[in-house]
Design an enzyme around this catalytic site. Sequence first.
Site, PDB file in Angstrom:
ATOM      1  CB  SER A 107      44.460  42.134  50.401  1.00  0.00           C
ATOM      2  OG  SER A 107      43.662  41.114  49.835  1.00  0.00           O
ATOM      3  CE1 TYR A 130      41.718  35.134  51.084  1.00  0.00           C
ATOM      4  CE2 TYR A 130      41.965  37.120  49.764  1.00  0.00           C
ATOM      5  CZ  TYR A 130      41.403  36.458  50.827  1.00  0.00           C
ATOM      6  OH  TYR A 130      40.518  37.123  51.640  1.00  0.00           O
ATOM      7  CB  THR A 155      43.672  34.278  54.263  1.00  0.00           C
ATOM      8  OG1 THR A 155      44.069  35.605  54.628  1.00  0.00           O
ATOM      9  CG2 THR A 155      42.213  34.082  54.632  1.00  0.00           C
ATOM     10  CE  LYS A 231      42.864  38.382  58.145  1.00  0.00           C
ATOM     11  NZ  LYS A 231      41.630  37.795  57.570  1.00  0.00           N
ATOM     12  CG  HIS A 255      37.474  36.402  55.845  1.00  0.00           C
ATOM     13  ND1 HIS A 255      38.581  35.725  55.413  1.00  0.00           N
ATOM     14  CD2 HIS A 255      37.211  37.319  54.882  1.00  0.00           C
ATOM     15  CE1 HIS A 255      38.969  36.190  54.240  1.00  0.00           C
ATOM     16  NE2 HIS A 255      38.146  37.170  53.899  1.00  0.00           N
TER      17      HIS A 255
END
Length: 366
Positions: A107, A130, A155, A231, A255
């Site tokens: 992440s 992100y 994402t 995603k 999520h």
Amino acid sequence: MARVVNVDEYEDLARVKMPKMYYDFYAGGAEDKWTLRENRSAFSRIRIRPQVLVDVSHTDLTTSVLGLKIACPIMVAPTALHKLAHPEGELATARATAAANTVMVVSTSSSHTIEEIADTGPGIRFFQLYIFNKVRAMELVARAEKAGYKAIVLTVDTPILGRREDDLRNRLVLPPDVSMKLIDGIGEQHSQPTEPGSSLAAVASEYKDKSITWKDVQAFMKLTKLPFLLKGILTKEDALKAIDICVDGIIVSNHGGRQLDHVPATISVLEEVVAAAAGRCPVFVDGGIRRGTDVFKALALGASGVFVGRPVLFGLAIDGEQGVKKVLDMLKDELRTTMVIAGCPTLAHINRSSVQTPEEKPSSKL
């Protein structure tokens, strides 16, 4: 400690062991948590249709994801701040995932850097992106590619954080020795909670780029030679847009029920997205997977593989690297057991006739 025999038992232990603020951060969901619960309960409404008297003396769970061979179709989803669970954080998760010979998605909100995780040794790793700002995002993509990561996972369902009331109530703040290493310097003024609560929500609200569109996604795809997955897709309309810009994969995700409450469970919309993709790219799914039977059902409904998040974190919290490895091994063993009893010696034998969904009459396949 009593012997742990399924992944839910790791969560039970973590609930007792972890500070409430951090357990709630991992376990919680948005608002009324309807979607959080539905992610799991929707699996229970799908029935398995076993075939008997099939030769299952040899089973094979191996598969390929984006041309990369892995031991089974169970992978590690991107989740934030593993050091809240264990001092070794993502480093322990990376070693365990590599030992299980499957994919770990790292992440942007990791508590270790891209390079530190890569330095744990060989392993198949994707990088989840992100976009806090476009320049920083481009730098992260380049770093991931240089460090040997095999794909980028953008994402797309998080222009801001969902309203996670547990975090607001707890006034969530990170301990001094934990930070989001990949976005250091962003939002440092929010290191202490302010009303109404969550420091992480304050950072995301102020610094996330809320202007990102499909055109921006296309631009980011051109920055890397790595496969590019999206995603957070939940509808056929968005799946078709993703196909139109030639993404390399779609992850059906809400999520973990942490963003918008009252959206459907991911398993409930999986077939819709798979039908829209029509074989033009692989479709994966996350959300609510706690059993090998859940994995089997997802594969039967068209998923090319599944991603698991919270169970990995709770295994990490209780037993570090070995806890993560055991979570992955238990799910794999349960999938193998399901396949054998259902008469499916290989993944290719799992198909739509292997399950019955709530909309179908019990006799519809007879």
